[in-house]
Every structure is written in structure tokens, then in C-alpha cells.
Write a protein that holds these residues in place. Structure first.
Motif, PDB file in Angstrom:
ATOM      1  N   PHE A   1      27.249  77.493   3.893  1.00 21.52           N
ATOM      2  CA  PHE A   1      26.163  78.464   3.992  1.00 21.52           C
ATOM      3  C   PHE A   1      25.148  78.304   2.862  1.00 21.52           C
ATOM      4  N   LYS A   2      25.504  77.540   1.832  1.00 21.43           N
ATOM      5  CA  LYS A   2      24.598  77.329   0.698  1.00 21.43           C
ATOM      6  C   LYS A   2      24.003  75.932   0.683  1.00 21.43           C
ATOM      7  N   ARG A   3      24.323  75.127   1.675  1.00 19.63           N
ATOM      8  CA  ARG A   3      23.765  73.779   1.721  1.00 19.63           C
ATOM      9  C   ARG A   3      22.281  73.843   2.070  1.00 19.63           C
ATOM     10  N   PRO A   4      21.466  72.948   1.487  1.00 21.15           N
ATOM     11  CA  PRO A   4      20.006  73.026   1.678  1.00 21.15           C
ATOM     12  C   PRO A   4      19.560  72.992   3.134  1.00 21.15           C
ATOM     13  N   LYS A   5      20.169  72.134   3.953  1.00 23.84           N
ATOM     14  CA  LYS A   5      19.736  71.990   5.352  1.00 23.84           C
ATOM     15  C   LYS A   5      20.588  72.806   6.310  1.00 23.84           C
ATOM     16  N   LEU A   6      21.903  72.782   6.150  1.00 22.29           N
ATOM     17  CA  LEU A   6      22.785  73.495   7.071  1.00 22.29           C
ATOM     18  C   LEU A   6      22.675  75.006   6.882  1.00 22.29           C
ATOM     19  N   GLY A   7      22.553  75.448   5.613  1.00 22.92           N
ATOM     20  CA  GLY A   7      22.519  76.881   5.331  1.00 22.92           C
ATOM     21  C   GLY A   7      21.498  77.651   6.159  1.00 22.92           C
ATOM     22  N   PRO A   8      20.218  77.225   6.191  1.00 21.68           N
ATOM     23  CA  PRO A   8      19.225  77.961   6.994  1.00 21.68           C
ATOM     24  C   PRO A   8      19.572  78.025   8.485  1.00 21.68           C
ATOM     25  N   TRP A   9      20.169  76.955   9.023  1.00 19.28           N
ATOM     26  CA  TRP A   9      20.576  76.996  10.438  1.00 19.28           C
ATOM     27  C   TRP A   9      21.597  78.104  10.652  1.00 19.28           C
ATOM     28  N   LEU A  10      22.567  78.224   9.772  1.00 13.46           N
ATOM     29  CA  LEU A  10      23.632  79.211   9.949  1.00 13.46           C
ATOM     30  C   LEU A  10      23.118  80.624   9.712  1.00 13.46           C
ATOM     31  N   ARG A  11      22.213  80.791   8.765  1.00 13.92           N
ATOM     32  CA  ARG A  11      21.759  82.134   8.398  1.00 13.92           C
ATOM     33  C   ARG A  11      20.627  82.638   9.281  1.00 13.92           C
ATOM     34  N   GLU A  12      19.751  81.746   9.717  1.00 12.34           N
ATOM     35  CA  GLU A  12      18.523  82.207  10.365  1.00 12.34           C
ATOM     36  C   GLU A  12      18.324  81.722  11.807  1.00 12.34           C
TER      37      GLU A  12
END
Length: 559
Positions: free
Chosen positions: A59-70
Motif C-alpha cells: 500500500f506504500k509502494r509508489p506505483k501499486l499504492g495509488p491503485w490499491l487506495r484510489e
């Protein structure tokens, strides 16, 4: 698995040069799986994180995080080459599985054949994730052990090349070592010598800029065949260079010096540019108020910020006043109390700048010209004592925990004795260092006199000299009836030097107009009242006299 799923392809790589799990290979494997007849899915996007550790929370990865959160509503499946491309932590993997279950999504490992939409897939995925975490811990332990081994061999472990050093091949044939860079090691020596000669950090920076000397980063760029960026030297840069432990060869990690198992500092260079004593001297110099207020512009006077108002104790600053004379406008320079403008000083000190400068110059050269200049020892045992107390406390806690049975588990006994050995060794080393420092003289004779040193200095260096040797210049107004100005110069350090080195007053004072008071320091007075014993009162005593005069004037004005 739902029909015609929307697929988010997830790619991760710790090191971009790893060919076995290159981004292209991960992408091709996910696309091949998504387009297979029994899946017939659509890859709607990619979360490609390169140079990202498997221990980082997804959830804190630069690219994967935004996909999971938003953008969670845009995909149905998270597809990865292998489970360890998603995460190498069991905790993070469990959180991802829970997140997917709550939102009706699934995770697929395309090369391991694991589909977590089935109970069997979930079980295998958790097992693989546990193995991935173990592998991550093994990798980290191996890297740390390798770094420690390289460090113990004197091999540079990475990071920004320290100022004044260059890489050379290790004699053991593995890795690089640090050795002095001939040109910039000499530059660092020049900086250190100038600081010892009372140059300010600002003045050193100005001189280097005027000489067009490249900064360290620009120098490295030039050596690498790249164009210089034209970065200028400044005061903060000089201070950082002079106080950096690497200049003395000490290895640091996150700002802390690293020690071996015996409690000794680990060295990064066999031939440091600065000695440990010199580095400590720089730290002492720049951990005073001078470091907190590094000037961006030079002072335009010798005594600005050094001389004080005798009544309120505020610094005097240099001021200019232009007067119209018969021959035309003329500039006059003064030292005035900083509290003059705000009105908080009832009798602000004021003196003509040429007069006060000449008085200080004459006092030091005529009365103290033959006195030997002593320098304070650069090492203070105070910080070492604090560190010693802290290490002793840690050792006491460790022994208390051991007696309480907190190290009874398998393998814990060996861990306890290793920590006990390290802390005990450090206590012994620190205690020995404190004893050496405390038994050493606090002042060392430089072999030079006040007159010799003072005559070589410009105004800025004289100001630094006055501060360093604790010389106070106090200016009073209307302290005596026959003069508007009175001045007391106190040499507070000299009394200590006389006592500690068994000197005679004849060794310090050239004439009989300087007095040693009960507080143990010498003073010279100009237009000051004389005490009952015929001596010049101290600044504190004169301050009381000045306050009484102010009170009497106020009372007279009222009546």
C-alpha cells in the motif's frame, strides 16, 4: 475466477539489473496468462515498481499504492509473476488477502499456478509467502554480514564519497578503500589551519569563491568528465566539512559513530586527513554560538557583536552618522548599544569606533603583548562522561534482565554474554579516555605571545580571538563626572591560566595598571572609578554603580 476479468499487472524489482525477474519478463508472463483462452482477461493497467524492496508495504509502494487506495474499482484481479513480486512479508501478504476478500478481488501468481480465489490456492500462497519472508531475512542478513566484513577489512561500503578522499583498490583485491585525494585533502588541511587561525567560516567560503575553487561535488563531476554546476561555497558547507567525522577517518551510520565489538571506533581510512584531536577541536569551535549563527555577511567592525553595554549587557553594534561640516558632509562611526532603539536600556553605552578600537589594540599590545598565548585543550570530558553514564546504565539493565531470567531461552545466553562483553569493553575504554583527559592540562602554551598573534590578525580575526579567549569589553555612559565614556576590559581566561600553570603576574602583565580581582581574572579600566584598594572594579561592580547613578538622576529630576 470471474469471466473476462479486468487485470492489474503488478511488477516489482529490487535491483533493475536482475535479469531473472526483469520487468519485460514479468510483463510478458502476465500478458500471456491474461490472454489465454480459459482466462480471456484484459490488462487494464500496470503497477511497475522498480528498485523497490520486497519488504515494503504494497500500500506504500509508489506505483501499486495509488491503485490499491484510489482505483480499486477499476480491476478484479491482481496478477504477479510470483508471490514474492507482490510482497516478501507474511504480514503484508495477509493484509493484501484480507483487502481483496473484502472487495471481491483475487490474487494470481501466473508462474506458480496459484489462484487465490480457491481455498487450495490461498493455502499454497500463504506457504510461499512465508518462504519469501524467510528468503528476504536471509538476503538482508547476508548483505549486512557482507557490509560488516567489508568494513572490518577497511573497504568502503558505499555512499557519497567523503570530502578529500578517493577510491583505491583494496590490497586484498576485493572492493575499494579510501585514501587521501592529493588536491582536496590539501584543501581540507588549508580549511582546518585557517579555522585554527581564527578565520570565520564565512571568510573561508568567500576566499574559495574568489579563487574559483570548485566545491567537492563539482570537483567530482569534473573528475568524471561532467560539466561543473557552478555551486558556490557557503559558511554552512565549511562548518559541515570541518565537523564531519569522516574527515578524521571515523565510520558513521545515520549520524552515529560505529564501533567494533571492543567498543573502539571503526575507521574508514588508514591515513585520515585530520587527527581525532583536530576534529574534536573543530566540533568544539562550531558547537558554540558561532555555529548557531553562521554569518552570511561579514561584520564591518572589529568589536561589533563583541563589546557590550556596561549597564544592560547587550552587544554593541557599529553605526554611522553623517554630519554636515564646513568642508562638506563627513561620516562618523560609533559603537552603540543594541537596546538604544527600543528604549529598554536606561543608559545605553556608546563610544566612537576609532577610539574604542585603538584602546583595545593598545591594551592588548602594550599591557599584554609579552604574555604567552594559551589555547584551551580541544577535548572536553563532559560529553564522554555523559556517554559513560549511559553505557553503565545499559550494562546495569542488561545484568538485571539476566538475573530476572530474561535470557534463559535457547541461544539467548550466548547473545547476553556477547552484549555484556561489548558494553564492558566500552565502559573500560570510556573510563580510560575520561581519566586521560581529566589528567591533562586544560590550557596548552602555543609558544607565541599576545603581541605576535594580535599583530597578524585583521579585524574579523581579532573579533574571533576576543571571543575565543573570553575577553570582555564593556562600555559605560556617564559613569564618572569628567567623562562621557568609561571602558573596562576583562581578561577572564588569564586568571585560570596563571593559576593552572603557576605563572607570575610579571609573566602576564607588562605594566602595573592591570588588576587581578577576587574572581581570578585580570582587568583594565579607562576612566573608571577606583575601588578602596586602588583597583579597577569589575563589570558587575561598575554596573551597580551605574544603576545607582541613574536612580539618583531620576530622583533629582523628580524633585
Amino acid at each position: 475466477m470471474i469471466e473476462n476479468p479486468r487485470i492489474l499487472g503488478v511488477i516489482r524489482l529490487s535491483v533493475t539489473t536482475d535479469a531473472s525477474t526483469a520487468p519485460e519478463r514479468q510483463r510478458a508472463a502476465i500478458e500471456h496468462w491474461a490472454s489465454s483462452p480459459y482466462i480471456n482477461g484484459t490488462v487494464i493497467g500496470w503497477a511497475e515498481d522498480l528498485d523497490v524492496s520486497g519488504g515494503l508495504d504494497p500500500f506504500k509502494r509508489p506505483k501499486l499504492g495509488p491503485w490499491l487506495r484510489e482505483r480499486a474499482n477499476e480491476f478484479d484481479v491482481v496478477a504477479v509473476l510470483k508471490i514474492d513480486r507482490l510482497t516478501r512479508r507474511s504480514k503484508h501478504f495477509a493484509e493484501m488477502m484480507e483487502w481483496c476478500q473484502e472487495r471481491g478481488k483475487t490474487i494470481v501468481s501466473v508462474t506458480e499456478g496459484i489462484d487465490m480465489s480457491t481455498p487450495m490456492g490461498k493455502m499454497f500462497a500463504q506457504i510461499i509467502a512465508a518462504f519469501a519472508e524467510g528468503e528476504l531475512d536471509t538476503i538482508r542478513a547476508r548483505v549486512q554480514a557482507s557490509a560488516q566484513t567489508r568494513l572490518e577489512m577497511g573497504v568502503w561500503t558505499g555512499g557519497v564519497l567523503p570530502f578529500g578522499y578517493q577510491f583505491v583498490d583494496s590490497s586484498r583485491g576485493k572492493g575499494k578503500k579510501l585514501a587521501q585525494d592529493p588536491e582536496y585533502a590539501a584543501l581540507l588541511r588549508e580549511i582546518v589551519d585557517r579555522i585554527k587561525a581564527d578565520w570565520s567560516a564565512y571568510r573561508i567560503a568567500v576566499d574559495l569563491n574568489q579563487r574559483n575553487v570548485p566545491t567537492w561535488r563539482d570537483y567530482l563531476r569534473i573528475k568524471a568528465g561532467k560539466p561543473a554546476r557552478g555551486i558556490k561555497w557557503n559558511s554552512s558547507t565549511i562548518v559541515a566539512i570541518a565537523t564531519n567525522p569522516t574527515a578524521a577517518g571515523f565510520y558513521t551510520y545515520k549520524g552515529q559513530q560505529v564501533e567494533d565489538e571492543e567498543g573502539n571506533p571503526i575507521m574508514i581510512a588508514s591515513d585520515p586527513i585530520m587527527t581525532a584531536a583536530e576534529w574534536n577541536q573543530m566540533v568544539v569551535r562550531f558547537t558554540t554560538d558561532e555555529r548557531k549563527a553562521v554569518r552570511s555577511i561579514p561584520s564591518r567592525s572589529m568589536l561589533g557583536g563583541v563589546a557590550i553595554c556596561g549597564l544592560c549587557g547587550a552587544n554593541l553594534s557599529s553605526a554611522k552618522k553623517t554630519k554636515q561640516n564646513k568642508s562638506g558632509p563627513a561620516d562618523y562611526f560609533y559603537y552603540t548599544c543594541n537596546n538604544l532603539q527600543n528604549g529598554t536600556c536606561t543608559l545605553p553605552g556608546r563610544a566612537k569606533r576609532p577610539f574604542l578600537d585603538d584602546l583595545v589594540n593598545e591594551t592588548i599590545t602594550r599591557l599584554f603583548g609579552g604574555a604567552p598565548v594559551f589555547e584551551k585543550s580541544s577535548v572536553d570530558s563532559g560529553p564522554l562522561r555523559i556517554e559513560l553514564d549511559a553505557v553503565r546504565a545499559r550494562l546495569d539493565r542488561l545484568e538485571g534482565d539476566y538475573m530476572a531470567g530474561m535470557y534463559d531461552g535457547e541461544g539467548q545466553d550466548e547473545s547476553y554474554w556477547k552484549m555484556h562483553k561489548n558494553l564492558s569493553a566500552k565502559v573500560s575504554r570510556l573510563r580510560a579516555e575520561v581519566e586521560v583527559i581529566d589528567s591533562s592540562p586544560r590550557y596548552l602554551n602555543t609558544g607565541r605571545t599576545y603581541g605576535e598573534v594580535w599583530s597578524e590578525k585583521d579585524d574579523e580575526q581579532k573579533r574571533a580571538f576576543l571571543k575565543k579567549h573570553n575577553i570582555t569589553i564593556a562600555v559605560f555612559k556617564d559613569l564618572v563626572d569628567h567623562s562621557r565614556e568609561s571602558v573596562v576590559i576583562e581578561f577572564k581566561e588569564l586568571g585560570e591560566i596563571v593559576r593552572e600553570n603557576n605563572l607570575l603576574i610579571e609573566d602576564i602583565v607588562q605594566e602595573g595598571s592591570v588588576y587581578l580581582n577576587a574572581s581570578g581574572f585580570y582587568r583594565y579600566g579607562w576612566n573608571t572609578p577606583i575601588g578602596d584598594d586602588g583597583s579597577v572594579p569589575t563589570v558587575e561592580q561598575l554596573r551597580k554603580i551605574a544603576k545607582r547613578r541613574v536612580a539618583r538622576k531620576r530622583a533629582a529630576a523628580v524633585t
